[in-house]
Design a protein around this motif. Structure first.
Motif, PDB file in Angstrom:
ATOM      1  N   GLY A 181       0.793  -1.219   0.000  1.00 16.40           N
ATOM      2  CA  GLY A 181       0.000   0.000   0.000  1.00 16.40           C
ATOM      3  C   GLY A 181       0.828   1.274   0.000  1.00 16.40           C
ATOM      4  O   GLY A 181       0.621   2.181  -0.823  1.00 16.40           O
ATOM      5  N   LYS A 182       1.826   1.337   0.890  1.00 23.40           N
ATOM      6  CA  LYS A 182       2.641   2.565   0.965  1.00 23.40           C
ATOM      7  C   LYS A 182       3.490   2.761  -0.289  1.00 23.40           C
ATOM      8  O   LYS A 182       3.729   3.888  -0.738  1.00 23.40           O
ATOM      9  N   TYR A 183       3.953   1.641  -0.880  1.00 19.04           N
ATOM     10  CA  TYR A 183       4.750   1.742  -2.101  1.00 19.04           C
ATOM     11  C   TYR A 183       3.890   2.206  -3.280  1.00 19.04           C
ATOM     12  O   TYR A 183       4.309   3.024  -4.102  1.00 19.04           O
ATOM     13  N   LYS A 184       2.687   1.669  -3.383  1.00 19.56           N
ATOM     14  CA  LYS A 184       1.796   2.058  -4.480  1.00 19.56           C
ATOM     15  C   LYS A 184       1.384   3.532  -4.368  1.00 19.56           C
ATOM     16  O   LYS A 184       1.264   4.240  -5.378  1.00 19.56           O
ATOM     17  N   LYS A 185       1.172   3.987  -3.132  1.00 19.69           N
ATOM     18  CA  LYS A 185       0.804   5.392  -2.923  1.00 19.69           C
ATOM     19  C   LYS A 185       1.951   6.316  -3.361  1.00 19.69           C
ATOM     20  O   LYS A 185       1.743   7.316  -4.060  1.00 19.69           O
ATOM     21  N   ARG A 186       3.181   5.950  -2.931  1.00 23.25           N
ATOM     22  CA  ARG A 186       4.348   6.747  -3.310  1.00 23.25           C
ATOM     23  C   ARG A 186       4.600   6.663  -4.817  1.00 23.25           C
ATOM     24  O   ARG A 186       5.002   7.639  -5.450  1.00 23.25           O
ATOM     25  N   LYS A 191       4.755   9.174 -10.240  1.00 21.73           N
ATOM     26  CA  LYS A 191       4.335   9.191 -11.646  1.00 21.73           C
ATOM     27  C   LYS A 191       3.616  10.510 -11.985  1.00 21.73           C
ATOM     28  O   LYS A 191       3.786  11.058 -13.076  1.00 21.73           O
ATOM     29  N   GLU A 192       2.794  10.992 -11.024  1.00 19.27           N
ATOM     30  CA  GLU A 192       2.105  12.275 -11.257  1.00 19.27           C
ATOM     31  C   GLU A 192       3.102  13.434 -11.365  1.00 19.27           C
ATOM     32  O   GLU A 192       2.966  14.328 -12.220  1.00 19.27           O
ATOM     33  N   GLN A 193       4.131  13.424 -10.472  1.00 18.79           N
ATOM     34  CA  GLN A 193       5.165  14.463 -10.528  1.00 18.79           C
ATOM     35  C   GLN A 193       5.934  14.411 -11.847  1.00 18.79           C
ATOM     36  O   GLN A 193       6.250  15.439 -12.455  1.00 18.79           O
ATOM     37  N   ILE A 197       6.307  17.416 -14.709  1.00 19.66           N
ATOM     38  CA  ILE A 197       7.614  17.921 -15.142  1.00 19.66           C
ATOM     39  C   ILE A 197       7.771  17.786 -16.651  1.00 19.66           C
ATOM     40  O   ILE A 197       8.253  18.683 -17.342  1.00 19.66           O
ATOM     41  N   LEU A 198       7.329  16.598 -17.189  1.00 16.25           N
ATOM     42  CA  LEU A 198       7.443  16.392 -18.639  1.00 16.25           C
ATOM     43  C   LEU A 198       6.535  17.338 -19.415  1.00 16.25           C
ATOM     44  O   LEU A 198       6.788  17.649 -20.585  1.00 16.25           O
ATOM     45  N   ALA A 199       5.464  17.787 -18.771  1.00 17.42           N
ATOM     46  CA  ALA A 199       4.536  18.702 -19.455  1.00 17.42           C
ATOM     47  C   ALA A 199       5.063  20.125 -19.527  1.00 17.42           C
ATOM     48  O   ALA A 199       4.612  20.923 -20.355  1.00 17.42           O
ATOM     49  N   GLU A 200       6.027  20.471 -18.645  1.00 14.15           N
ATOM     50  CA  GLU A 200       6.589  21.832 -18.641  1.00 14.15           C
ATOM     51  C   GLU A 200       7.567  22.000 -19.814  1.00 14.15           C
ATOM     52  O   GLU A 200       8.287  21.057 -20.165  1.00 14.15           O
ATOM     53  N   PRO A 201       7.624  23.220 -20.363  1.00 12.34           N
ATOM     54  CA  PRO A 201       8.542  23.454 -21.489  1.00 12.34           C
ATOM     55  C   PRO A 201      10.003  23.357 -21.102  1.00 12.34           C
ATOM     56  O   PRO A 201      10.817  22.801 -21.848  1.00 12.34           O
ATOM     57  N   LEU A 211      13.251  10.945 -10.444  1.00 13.86           N
ATOM     58  CA  LEU A 211      11.905  10.375 -10.357  1.00 13.86           C
ATOM     59  C   LEU A 211      11.817   9.030 -11.063  1.00 13.86           C
ATOM     60  O   LEU A 211      11.165   8.089 -10.585  1.00 13.86           O
ATOM     61  N   GLN A 212      12.480   8.900 -12.207  1.00 11.85           N
ATOM     62  CA  GLN A 212      12.466   7.621 -12.926  1.00 11.85           C
ATOM     63  C   GLN A 212      13.133   6.510 -12.113  1.00 11.85           C
ATOM     64  O   GLN A 212      12.637   5.376 -12.067  1.00 11.85           O
TER      65      GLN A 212
END
Length: 424
Positions: A181-186, A191-193, A197-201, A211-212
């Motif tokens: 549970g804690k690993y999936k939450k993190r 992945k959201e972060q 970041i990838l969406a920023e120019p 993050l990867q």
């Protein structure tokens, strides 16, 4: 090559499970050993454990090996004693190859038998397996208690054959959910972060790499959680549940006249001790009535029945009359299952044997579930056996058996009280 040493002391009763599996696998050989052992015991030592030996060849395991094939060159020793067609003499008794059953060859080589100890409970279970009181009916729900095996939830250890797959998988799912549970939450947050970041120019390459790496580590940790663990396993639990049945009484009639020598009395006592152990082991609260007789019959307690030295002439009908009186006074046939076991050497007054037959047919047989008569003698049968033989031909609830020596006791006992096949 790695060596693992298990220093656990009988962890989760695993050796007990293996022991039960062993007893089931070699049930036939153990039964034969128990049957032989019961005949060698003293009268006072029939209910303790036993040391069982099984021939080594019976417990040997099958092995895989390479078959003979291809071209092989072999050198055989020469033969300077025999020619083709010669007849070879049989070797003297006791010589030859190793027996494999505990006997040594002439060269001093051989295999010992496999010997192990069974407990009192295991000994009695095997001794009285597949036995019952014949024709037991539910007259009144009281006194006797039989036991049946029922489901009783689950347990965390047991025989692999008893694993409950559904419950074990549910436990596995709950454990994996809790541990990951804690690993999936993190992982979700990482992945959201990364998406933001990838969406920023102006992408930050170092932060993306961090993050990867974190995502890979979290996914690896989730994969390391085992699908099934020993902690998840649940086994079906069974327990013995008391089932009330009918009331029952067993009459034990023993001839103690002068014609019954000490060896004959000892055989009769062995039979009655087996009967007593069977009743107390298989049923609960069965009443036992002890009757000794010579010219006169007397109801006695257990101590006097087995150890009294009183003797005299022989009038078998006195015991049957006393039994009939006790039944009418204390054990109404509509409320009790009545059983009887009579032991004698068959010696009786010639004019008393027809009276015994008459009393049994008129008073005892109609009210009794089962009557077993054993005659202990090496002589020819006399008038009592011939009278009883005629009764056995007419009535299915009357049985007679002949015992010549100690080795006949257990087979005869099993024959008298073997479990009946119930017809649907």
């Amino acid at each position: 090559m790695a060596n693992f040493i298990d220093r656990r002391l009988n962890a989760k009763n695993k050796s007990a499970v293996n022991r039960r599996r062993f007893l089931q696998r070699y049930n036939k050989q153990i039964k034969e050993a128990v049957s032989d052992a019961v005949n060698k015991r003293s009268v006072t030592d029939l209910d303790s454990g036993e040391s069982i030996s099984i021939p080594t060849k019976d417990v040997s395991e099958p092995v895989f090996h390479h078959g003979k094939g291809g071209n092989r060159d072999m050198v055989h020793p020469g033969n300077d004693q025999f020619s083709q067609g010669d007849r070879i003499k049989r070797p003297p008794a006791g010589e030859g190859g190793g027996s494999g059953q505990g006997e040594a060859s002439p060269d001093g080589e051989g295999n010992d038998e496999f010997v192990f100890q069974i407990s009192k409970e295991e000994y009695l279970d095997i001794l009285f397996e597949d036995l019952e009181l014949p024709n037991l009916q539910k007259n009144q729900l009281a006194k006797i208690t039989e036991y049946k095996t029922v489901r009783a939830g689950f347990k965390s250890d047991g025989n692999p054959n008893g694993i409950d797959i559904v419950r074990s998988v549910k436990n596995s799912l709950a454990r994996r959910t809790a541990m990951s549970g804690k690993y999936k939450k993190r992982l979700k947050q990482a992945k959201e972060q990364l998406e933001l970041i990838l969406a920023e120019p102006d992408e930050n390459a170092s932060e993306i790499e961090i993050l990867q790496n974190e995502i890979e580590e979290l996914e690896a940790k989730i994969k390391k959680i085992p699908f099934i663990d020993e902690f998840d396993l649940r086994y079906k639990n069974f327990e013995q549940q008391a089932v009330p049945t009918s009331k029952a009484v067993m009459f034990c009639l023993m001839d103690v006249s002068g014609s019954m020598d000490q060896a004959t009395k000892d055989i009769a006592k062995r039979f009655y001790i087996l009967l007593y152990l069977f009743l107390t082991r298989t049923y609960k609260n069965v009443e036992v009535v002890y009757i000794r007789h010579h010219t006169q019959a007397k109801e006695v307690d257990e101590q006097e029945f087995f150890y009294s030295q009183e003797t005299g002439g022989t009038i078998v009908s006195s015991a049957i009359k006393l039994m009939d009186e006790i039944v009418k006074k204390r054990y109404p046939e509509n409320q009790w299952n009545i059983y009887a076991a009579q032991a004698s050497d068959g010696d009786n007054w010639a004019d008393d044997s027809p009276l015994c037959s008459e009393l049994l047919i008129k008073n005892i047989i109609p009210t009794i579930r089962y009557y077993a008569y054993i005659e202990i003698t090496n002589r020819n049968h006399q008038s009592l056996w011939r009278e009883y033989e005629q009764i056995a031909e007419q009535y299915s609830n009357f049985a007679i058996q002949h015992i010549k020596d100690v080795s006949d006791i257990y087979p005869v006992f099993r024959e008298l009280f073997k479990k009946q096949i119930k017809q649907k």
